[in-house]
Design a protein around this motif. Structure first.
Motif, PDB file in Angstrom:
ATOM      1  N   GLU A  25     -14.274 -18.338   1.748  1.00 16.47           N
ATOM      2  CA  GLU A  25     -14.690 -19.212   2.843  1.00 16.47           C
ATOM      3  C   GLU A  25     -13.883 -18.985   4.121  1.00 16.47           C
ATOM      4  N   ASP A  26     -12.640 -18.607   3.965  1.00 19.54           N
ATOM      5  CA  ASP A  26     -11.754 -18.502   5.124  1.00 19.54           C
ATOM      6  C   ASP A  26     -11.233 -17.072   5.264  1.00 19.54           C
ATOM      7  N   TRP A  27     -11.234 -16.591   6.492  1.00 17.46           N
ATOM      8  CA  TRP A  27     -10.838 -15.211   6.760  1.00 17.46           C
ATOM      9  C   TRP A  27      -9.794 -15.157   7.862  1.00 17.46           C
ATOM     10  N   GLY A  28      -8.862 -14.209   7.708  1.00 17.63           N
ATOM     11  CA  GLY A  28      -7.915 -13.946   8.777  1.00 17.63           C
ATOM     12  C   GLY A  28      -8.544 -13.064   9.841  1.00 17.63           C
ATOM     13  N   GLN A  29      -7.781 -12.759  10.862  1.00 19.39           N
ATOM     14  CA  GLN A  29      -8.322 -12.034  12.007  1.00 19.39           C
ATOM     15  C   GLN A  29      -8.323 -10.525  11.803  1.00 19.39           C
ATOM     16  N   GLY A  30      -7.655 -10.023  10.794  1.00 16.52           N
ATOM     17  CA  GLY A  30      -7.637  -8.586  10.537  1.00 16.52           C
ATOM     18  C   GLY A  30      -6.429  -7.907  11.140  1.00 16.52           C
ATOM     19  N   THR A  31      -5.971  -6.884  10.465  1.00 20.20           N
ATOM     20  CA  THR A  31      -4.877  -6.061  10.967  1.00 20.20           C
ATOM     21  C   THR A  31      -5.249  -4.594  10.736  1.00 20.20           C
ATOM     22  N   LEU A  32      -5.033  -3.779  11.754  1.00 14.92           N
ATOM     23  CA  LEU A  32      -5.493  -2.395  11.721  1.00 14.92           C
ATOM     24  C   LEU A  32      -4.474  -1.499  11.028  1.00 14.92           C
ATOM     25  N   VAL A  33      -4.972  -0.723  10.080  1.00 14.89           N
ATOM     26  CA  VAL A  33      -4.176   0.293   9.405  1.00 14.89           C
ATOM     27  C   VAL A  33      -4.770   1.653   9.733  1.00 14.89           C
ATOM     28  N   THR A  34      -3.949   2.521  10.283  1.00  6.40           N
ATOM     29  CA  THR A  34      -4.388   3.867  10.626  1.00  6.40           C
ATOM     30  C   THR A  34      -3.512   4.868   9.891  1.00  6.40           C
ATOM     31  N   VAL A  35      -4.145   5.729   9.101  1.00  9.44           N
ATOM     32  CA  VAL A  35      -3.412   6.732   8.334  1.00  9.44           C
ATOM     33  C   VAL A  35      -3.768   8.104   8.892  1.00  9.44           C
ATOM     34  N   SER A  36      -2.771   8.779   9.394  1.00  6.04           N
ATOM     35  CA  SER A  36      -3.000  10.100   9.984  1.00  6.04           C
ATOM     36  C   SER A  36      -2.779  11.195   8.938  1.00  6.04           C
ATOM     37  N   SER A  37      -3.520  12.265   9.084  1.00  4.11           N
ATOM     38  CA  SER A  37      -3.411  13.365   8.111  1.00  4.11           C
ATOM     39  C   SER A  37      -2.355  14.373   8.524  1.00  4.11           C
ATOM     40  N   MET A  76       0.852  -1.188   0.000  1.00  5.68           N
ATOM     41  CA  MET A  76       0.000   0.000   0.000  1.00  5.68           C
ATOM     42  C   MET A  76       0.890   1.241   0.000  1.00  5.68           C
ATOM     43  N   ASN A  77       0.806   1.997  -1.065  1.00 10.68           N
ATOM     44  CA  ASN A  77       1.580   3.236  -1.210  1.00 10.68           C
ATOM     45  C   ASN A  77       0.647   4.438  -1.256  1.00 10.68           C
ATOM     46  N   SER A  78       1.205   5.595  -1.059  1.00  9.77           N
ATOM     47  CA  SER A  78       0.439   6.848  -1.118  1.00  9.77           C
ATOM     48  C   SER A  78      -0.828   6.756  -0.281  1.00  9.77           C
ATOM     49  N   LEU A  79      -0.662   6.292   0.924  1.00  6.41           N
ATOM     50  CA  LEU A  79      -1.822   6.071   1.794  1.00  6.41           C
ATOM     51  C   LEU A  79      -2.531   7.371   2.136  1.00  6.41           C
ATOM     52  N   LYS A  80      -3.837   7.269   2.258  1.00  2.00           N
ATOM     53  CA  LYS A  80      -4.699   8.403   2.568  1.00  2.00           C
ATOM     54  C   LYS A  80      -5.446   8.121   3.873  1.00  2.00           C
ATOM     55  N   PRO A  81      -5.881   9.153   4.547  1.00  2.00           N
ATOM     56  CA  PRO A  81      -6.653   8.929   5.781  1.00  2.00           C
ATOM     57  C   PRO A  81      -7.875   8.038   5.555  1.00  2.00           C
ATOM     58  N   GLU A  82      -8.467   8.127   4.380  1.00  3.63           N
ATOM     59  CA  GLU A  82      -9.643   7.291   4.102  1.00  3.63           C
ATOM     60  C   GLU A  82      -9.302   5.821   3.910  1.00  3.63           C
ATOM     61  N   ASP A  83      -8.036   5.479   3.892  1.00  4.43           N
ATOM     62  CA  ASP A  83      -7.627   4.071   3.855  1.00  4.43           C
ATOM     63  C   ASP A  83      -7.633   3.445   5.251  1.00  4.43           C
ATOM     64  N   THR A  84      -7.863   4.251   6.262  1.00  7.28           N
ATOM     65  CA  THR A  84      -7.899   3.732   7.632  1.00  7.28           C
ATOM     66  C   THR A  84      -9.011   2.709   7.787  1.00  7.28           C
ATOM     67  N   ALA A  85      -8.638   1.519   8.243  1.00 12.90           N
ATOM     68  CA  ALA A  85      -9.599   0.428   8.382  1.00 12.90           C
ATOM     69  C   ALA A  85      -8.885  -0.781   8.969  1.00 12.90           C
ATOM     70  N   VAL A  86      -9.682  -1.770   9.320  1.00 16.83           N
ATOM     71  CA  VAL A  86      -9.131  -3.097   9.607  1.00 16.83           C
ATOM     72  C   VAL A  86      -9.099  -3.849   8.289  1.00 16.83           C
ATOM     73  N   TYR A  87      -7.946  -4.387   7.969  1.00 17.53           N
ATOM     74  CA  TYR A  87      -7.758  -5.100   6.714  1.00 17.53           C
ATOM     75  C   TYR A  87      -7.768  -6.609   6.972  1.00 17.53           C
ATOM     76  N   TYR A  88      -8.534  -7.308   6.148  1.00 23.77           N
ATOM     77  CA  TYR A  88      -8.673  -8.753   6.276  1.00 23.77           C
ATOM     78  C   TYR A  88      -8.199  -9.442   5.007  1.00 23.77           C
ATOM     79  N   CYS A  89      -7.488 -10.545   5.172  1.00 24.41           N
ATOM     80  CA  CYS A  89      -7.212 -11.379   4.017  1.00 24.41           C
ATOM     81  C   CYS A  89      -8.203 -12.539   4.030  1.00 24.41           C
ATOM     82  N   ALA A  90      -8.456 -13.071   2.855  1.00 27.22           N
ATOM     83  CA  ALA A  90      -9.445 -14.129   2.729  1.00 27.22           C
ATOM     84  C   ALA A  90      -9.039 -15.096   1.629  1.00 27.22           C
ATOM     85  N   ALA A  91      -9.461 -16.342   1.796  1.00 21.05           N
ATOM     86  CA  ALA A  91      -9.123 -17.393   0.838  1.00 21.05           C
ATOM     87  C   ALA A  91     -10.390 -17.990   0.242  1.00 21.05           C
ATOM     88  N   ASP A  92     -10.361 -18.166  -1.053  1.00 16.90           N
ATOM     89  CA  ASP A  92     -11.484 -18.761  -1.787  1.00 16.90           C
ATOM     90  C   ASP A  92     -11.047 -20.111  -2.316  1.00 16.90           C
TER      91      ASP A  92
END
Length: 123
Positions: free
Chosen positions: A111-123, A81-97
């Motif tokens: 069908e399968d999901w990870g637990q999530g990792t938090l990304v916080t982008v400050s302005s 993830m490059n050029s991150l913006k404040p609106e990219d702030t979220a919990v990010y999940y990976c998933a497998a199909d």
């Protein structure tokens, strides 16, 4: 079990690389996706990569800034993830199909999901 990592706090314009690894099984035959969920919003598609690595898909909001990739030898999928913006702030999940659904942007295809990792982008 999918394990997402790499989240953190970064300033706007900065970069992060998320990783998604699996224990106990190989991801090489699965389509893989990244989704995110911001506070008060529904989970949204970010990026996906086909099991063969030949096709990649992105949400319009991240095209040109994010790159999904996979490293078969490490059984890991990445989201650069490059050029991150404040609106990219979220919990990010990976998933497998496991079924290799044709619609790789739909959360219901995975069908399968990870637990999530938090990304916080400050302005």
């Amino acid at each position: 079990q999918l394990q997402a990592s790499g989240g953190g706090l970064v300033q706007a314009g900065g970069s992060l690389r998320l990783s998604c690894a699996a224990s106990g099984r190989t991801l090489s035959s699965y389509n893989m996706g990244w989704f995110r969920q911001a506070p008060g919003k529904e989970r949204a598609f970010v990026a996906a990569i086909r099991w063969s690595g030949g096709s990649r898909y992105y949400a319009d909001s991240v095209k040109g800034r994010f790159t999904i990739s996979r490293e078969y030898g490490k059984n890991t999928v990445y989201l650069q993830m490059n050029s991150l913006k404040p609106e990219d702030t979220a919990v990010y999940y990976c998933a497998a199909d496991r079924e290799r659904s044709p619609d790789m942007k739909a959360p219901t295809s995975y069908e399968d999901w990870g637990q999530g990792t938090l990304v916080t982008v400050s302005s």
